[in-house]
Write an enzyme that holds these catalytic residues in place. Structure first.
Site, PDB file in Angstrom:
ATOM      1  N   ASN A   1      43.591  46.808  36.183  1.00 47.30           N
ATOM      2  CA  ASN A   1      42.137  47.084  36.119  1.00 47.30           C
ATOM      3  C   ASN A   1      41.523  47.183  37.515  1.00 47.30           C
ATOM      4  O   ASN A   1      40.558  46.512  37.846  1.00 47.30           O
ATOM      5  CB  ASN A   1      41.402  46.071  35.234  1.00 47.30           C
ATOM      6  CG  ASN A   1      41.489  44.640  35.734  1.00 47.30           C
ATOM      7  OD1 ASN A   1      42.384  44.298  36.498  1.00 47.30           O
ATOM      8  ND2 ASN A   1      40.557  43.801  35.323  1.00 47.30           N
TER       9      ASN A   1
ATOM     10  N   ASP B   1      46.163  34.381  36.075  1.00 50.99           N
ATOM     11  CA  ASP B   1      44.998  35.257  35.861  1.00 50.99           C
ATOM     12  C   ASP B   1      44.076  35.177  37.079  1.00 50.99           C
ATOM     13  O   ASP B   1      42.846  35.120  36.947  1.00 50.99           O
ATOM     14  CB  ASP B   1      44.238  34.880  34.582  1.00 50.99           C
ATOM     15  CG  ASP B   1      43.269  35.985  34.143  1.00 50.99           C
ATOM     16  OD1 ASP B   1      43.218  37.038  34.815  1.00 50.99           O
ATOM     17  OD2 ASP B   1      42.570  35.789  33.145  1.00 50.99           O
TER      18      ASP B   1
ATOM     19  N   HIS C   1      45.562  41.800  26.092  1.00 50.32           N
ATOM     20  CA  HIS C   1      44.370  40.965  26.277  1.00 50.32           C
ATOM     21  C   HIS C   1      43.760  40.886  24.876  1.00 50.32           C
ATOM     22  O   HIS C   1      43.106  41.826  24.425  1.00 50.32           O
ATOM     23  CB  HIS C   1      43.434  41.650  27.281  1.00 50.32           C
ATOM     24  CG  HIS C   1      42.089  41.022  27.384  1.00 50.32           C
ATOM     25  ND1 HIS C   1      41.643  40.412  28.534  1.00 50.32           N
ATOM     26  CD2 HIS C   1      41.075  40.900  26.487  1.00 50.32           C
ATOM     27  CE1 HIS C   1      40.416  39.948  28.345  1.00 50.32           C
ATOM     28  NE2 HIS C   1      40.048  40.242  27.106  1.00 50.32           N
TER      29      HIS C   1
ATOM     30  N   ASP D   1      44.669  44.871  30.394  1.00 52.30           N
ATOM     31  CA  ASP D   1      44.018  43.569  30.588  1.00 52.30           C
ATOM     32  C   ASP D   1      42.577  43.684  31.094  1.00 52.30           C
ATOM     33  O   ASP D   1      42.275  44.479  31.979  1.00 52.30           O
ATOM     34  CB  ASP D   1      44.809  42.681  31.543  1.00 52.30           C
ATOM     35  CG  ASP D   1      44.202  41.287  31.571  1.00 52.30           C
ATOM     36  OD1 ASP D   1      44.296  40.614  30.541  1.00 52.30           O
ATOM     37  OD2 ASP D   1      43.599  40.915  32.581  1.00 52.30           O
TER      38      ASP D   1
END
Ligand code: DOR
Length: 429
Positions: free
Chosen positions: A86, A300, A171, A144
């Site tokens: 992303n 993350d 996700h 994600d």
């Protein structure tokens, strides 16, 4: 090969562990060209792998670049990271994957493996070119930050990924159930007047995907698993023999939604996606990690600028940084007896390696010398000024932590040495 858990000498030569055994270094001490690191009181572990980081290059380099992210990685003992797609633009093409790999090569710190997008632009509609992304170096595919909610798209993505033997990382969030949500849905969200993100939004997606993945004979991995229900569904899918794996973040193992309300409340540094849950979820996640339902700990690592956090809660961007503090913070669970050290080490090495099909870092003769030296008793204070990455969005600022990463070696090369750590002055990174 049984795990090595002993007091031994480890000899590194040419980037490889050439010997690991008692007294293996005795005859070499004092020899010219031999560098000695006294491990006394410290643990030498295989270097860690993080399946889930957000480096913001390309597109938001003021938050993190690949080089700064890799500096944070090695400061946290990570020798390998997998970078989510992303970015801006999204990593949905070979060109972006190649750019990420080139930047990581220049940085020459930890290894970086890009994760390509499942759908073009993360828009959830049109599939990317799996073969091209795989060939360019992507180890997995994920949207994600966004969930692939359309069952038809997910089904085709799983079938396509199975053909190329690439794992799909989901996700898991039914966006229809989380529209406008800011935190976990429960008593605390009600008290704070914030819209809630129900557990069911994660659970329904994980359940659906397990069914689709089984039918497609695909490898399916749940990113940042956060609910007791999702842990149960993954355990059931594994018991049925499905190729289902899951990861958990340090923050979901350590914090609950109560953290959002601490102090004056509305703490944006605790806003993450999926949100911090309740004590019963935290207990279920710890149990699932201990019993093997959860395969990997993944940070993350989500760097954000202060401008994205020092705003009203609903406008704040979700995410916290994780690479540097992951292991030091989780050592609390080891000390309290809730997480065996070997299980922690597994979930940071062999567990994640298996998910994406990488060689597992191991402390055995002949293995690549990707190693992390941990001082379990050293203490340090988490401060903005000393964090290695570009962003400092973590609720742990100001906390004194016990346990530090003293050194990280990639191919035998010291890529991180902690200032003030004993016995490392002869090494140059
Ligand atoms: O908290 C999060 N931040 N969760 C995500 O899934 C995305 C990430 C980000 O990119 O900031």
């Amino acid at each position: 090969m049984a795990a090595l858990d002993d007091r031994v000498d480890v000899l590194i030569e040419g980037g490889v562990v050439v010997r690991a055994g008692r007294g293996a270094g005795d005859s070499l001490v004092g020899q010219p060209g031999v560098q000695l690191v006294e491990g006394a009181g410290r643990w030498l572990l295989p270097g860690f792998i993080d399946l889930h980081v957000h480096f913001r290059e390309p597109g938001e380099e003021h938050k993190e670049t690949i080089a700064s992210g890799l500096r944070a990685a090695v400061a946290g003992g990570f020798v390998t990271v997998c970078a989510m797609p992303n970015t801006k633009p999204v990593n949905d093409t070979r060109a972006i994957t190649e750019l990420m790999l080139a930047r990581a090569k220049e940085a020459a710190l930890a290894r970086l493996h890009p994760i390509g997008a499942i759908t073009k632009g993360l828009a959830g509609a049109e599939l990317t070119e799996v073969a091209a992304l795989r060939e360019a170096g992507c180890v997995a595919l994920s949207d994600d930050g966004r969930c692939v909610t359309d069952s038809r798209v997910m089904r085709h993505a799983l079938e396509y990924a199975a053909t190329f033997d690439v794992p799909l990382i989901q996700h898991a969030e039914d966006h229809a159930l989380t529209a406008g949500a800011d935190m976990h849905e429960g008593a605390i969200s009600t008290r704070l007047g914030l819209r809630g993100w129900p557990r069911t939004a994660e659970d329904v997606i994980v359940a659906r995907d397990c069914i689709l993945a089984e039918a497609a004979k695909a490898r399916y991995h749940v990113a940042h698993l956060s609910t007791k229900g999702a842990a149960r569904i993954v355990a059931e899918a594994k018991a049925r023999g499905g190729a289902v794996t899951a990861e958990v973040t340090p923050h979901h193992l350590l914090l609950t939604d109560a953290s959002v309300a601490e102090g004056l409340g509305y703490r944006t540094e605790c806003k993450v996606n999926p949100p911090l849950r309740e004590p019963e979820d935290l207990a279920a996640l710890r149990q699932a990690l201990a019993d093997g339902t959860i395969d990997a700990i993944a940070t993350d690592h989500a760097p954000h600028h202060l401008r994205d956090k020092q705003v009203e809660f609903s406008a704040a961007r979700p995410g916290m940084i994780g690479l540097e503090l992951c292991v030091p913070l989780l050592l609390d669970l080891v000390r309290s007896g809730e997480l065996p050290l070997m299980r922690l080490a597994y979930a940071l090495t062999v567990g994640p390696a298996k998910v994406v099909g990488l060689e597992a870092p191991r402390l055995i003769e002949g293995a690549r010398a990707d190693l992390t030296l941990v001082d379990p008793d050293a203490t340090f204070r988490v401060e903005r000024e000393t964090l290695a990455g570009k962003s400092t969005n973590t609720p742990f600022l100001g906390r004194t932590v016990r346990g530090a990463i003293d050194a990280t070696f990639v191919d035998g090369r010291p890529v991180h040495l902690r200032r003030g750590a004993a016995g490392l002055s002869g090494l140059v990174d």
